[in-house]
Design a protein around this motif. Structure first.
Motif, mmCIF file in Angstrom:
data_model
loop_
_atom_site.group_PDB
_atom_site.id
_atom_site.type_symbol
_atom_site.label_atom_id
_atom_site.label_comp_id
_atom_site.label_asym_id
_atom_site.label_seq_id
_atom_site.Cartn_x
_atom_site.Cartn_y
_atom_site.Cartn_z
ATOM 1 N N ILE A 133 0.838 -1.210 0.000
ATOM 2 C CA ILE A 133 0.000 0.000 0.000
ATOM 3 C C ILE A 133 0.868 1.252 0.000
ATOM 4 N N ASP A 134 1.906 1.275 0.828
ATOM 5 C CA ASP A 134 2.823 2.421 0.881
ATOM 6 C C ASP A 134 3.507 2.654 -0.459
ATOM 7 N N ALA A 135 3.967 1.566 -1.072
ATOM 8 C CA ALA A 135 4.649 1.664 -2.363
ATOM 9 C C ALA A 135 3.712 2.205 -3.432
ATOM 10 N N VAL A 136 2.495 1.697 -3.452
ATOM 11 C CA VAL A 136 1.495 2.139 -4.431
ATOM 12 C C VAL A 136 1.155 3.608 -4.227
ATOM 13 N N SER A 137 0.980 4.022 -2.979
ATOM 14 C CA SER A 137 0.627 5.419 -2.713
ATOM 15 C C SER A 137 1.773 6.363 -3.074
ATOM 16 N N GLU A 138 3.008 5.946 -2.848
ATOM 17 C CA GLU A 138 4.163 6.746 -3.266
ATOM 18 C C GLU A 138 4.189 6.906 -4.777
ATOM 19 N N ALA A 158 1.663 6.596 -6.767
ATOM 20 C CA ALA A 158 0.489 7.391 -7.150
ATOM 21 C C ALA A 158 0.774 8.881 -6.988
ATOM 22 N N LYS A 159 1.450 9.255 -5.895
ATOM 23 C CA LYS A 159 1.792 10.662 -5.666
ATOM 24 C C LYS A 159 2.676 11.209 -6.781
ATOM 25 N N ILE A 160 3.648 10.406 -7.183
ATOM 26 C CA ILE A 160 4.581 10.829 -8.232
ATOM 27 C C ILE A 160 3.863 10.982 -9.570
ATOM 28 N N SER A 161 3.089 9.969 -9.947
ATOM 29 C CA SER A 161 2.441 9.982 -11.254
ATOM 30 C C SER A 161 1.198 10.865 -11.288
ATOM 31 N N TRP A 162 0.589 11.109 -10.115
ATOM 32 C CA TRP A 162 -0.639 11.922 -10.031
ATOM 33 C C TRP A 162 -0.432 13.293 -10.655
ATOM 34 N N ASN A 163 0.724 13.920 -10.379
ATOM 35 C CA ASN A 163 1.009 15.272 -10.868
ATOM 36 C C ASN A 163 1.139 15.334 -12.388
ATOM 37 N N LYS A 164 1.463 14.196 -13.008
ATOM 38 C CA LYS A 164 1.661 14.151 -14.457
ATOM 39 C C LYS A 164 0.366 13.873 -15.220
ATOM 40 N N LEU A 165 -0.691 13.482 -14.502
ATOM 41 C CA LEU A 165 -1.930 13.084 -15.164
ATOM 42 C C LEU A 165 -2.786 14.267 -15.606
ATOM 43 N N LYS A 166 -3.545 14.043 -16.646
ATOM 44 C CA LYS A 166 -4.557 15.012 -17.077
ATOM 45 C C LYS A 166 -5.778 14.877 -16.177
ATOM 46 N N PRO A 167 -6.611 15.932 -16.072
ATOM 47 C CA PRO A 167 -7.808 15.872 -15.217
ATOM 48 C C PRO A 167 -8.720 14.683 -15.511
ATOM 49 N N THR A 168 -8.877 14.349 -16.797
ATOM 50 C CA THR A 168 -9.734 13.207 -17.161
ATOM 51 C C THR A 168 -9.137 11.900 -16.664
ATOM 52 N N GLU A 169 -7.819 11.777 -16.756
ATOM 53 C CA GLU A 169 -7.144 10.577 -16.280
ATOM 54 C C GLU A 169 -7.244 10.470 -14.760
ATOM 55 N N LYS A 170 -7.165 11.629 -14.077
ATOM 56 C CA LYS A 170 -7.314 11.642 -12.615
ATOM 57 C C LYS A 170 -8.692 11.137 -12.213
ATOM 58 N N ALA A 171 -9.723 11.593 -12.923
ATOM 59 C CA ALA A 171 -11.095 11.173 -12.626
ATOM 60 C C ALA A 171 -11.250 9.669 -12.830
#
Length: 52
Positions: free
Chosen positions: A5-10, A12-25
């Protein structure tokens, strides 16, 4: 389990900033579905243990 879970959330944090709003949704919807599935599975297996 916690480590995964920790690895996945880390990740996710890194890749979250690179995503488009539609991809985030889409990702939010997917993870919500996944969490619900895990929770309901956990509930049902807990139920079975108590009854059996």
């Amino acid at each position: 389990m916690k480590i995964i879970i920790d690895a996945v959330s880390e990740l996710a944090k890194i890749s979250w900033n690179k995503l488009k709003p539609t991809e985030k949704a889409l990702l939010a919807a997917t993870s919500a579905t996944l969490i619900l599935a895990v929770v309901s599975y956990g509930m049902s297996s807990h139920q079975q243990k108590r009854n059996g």
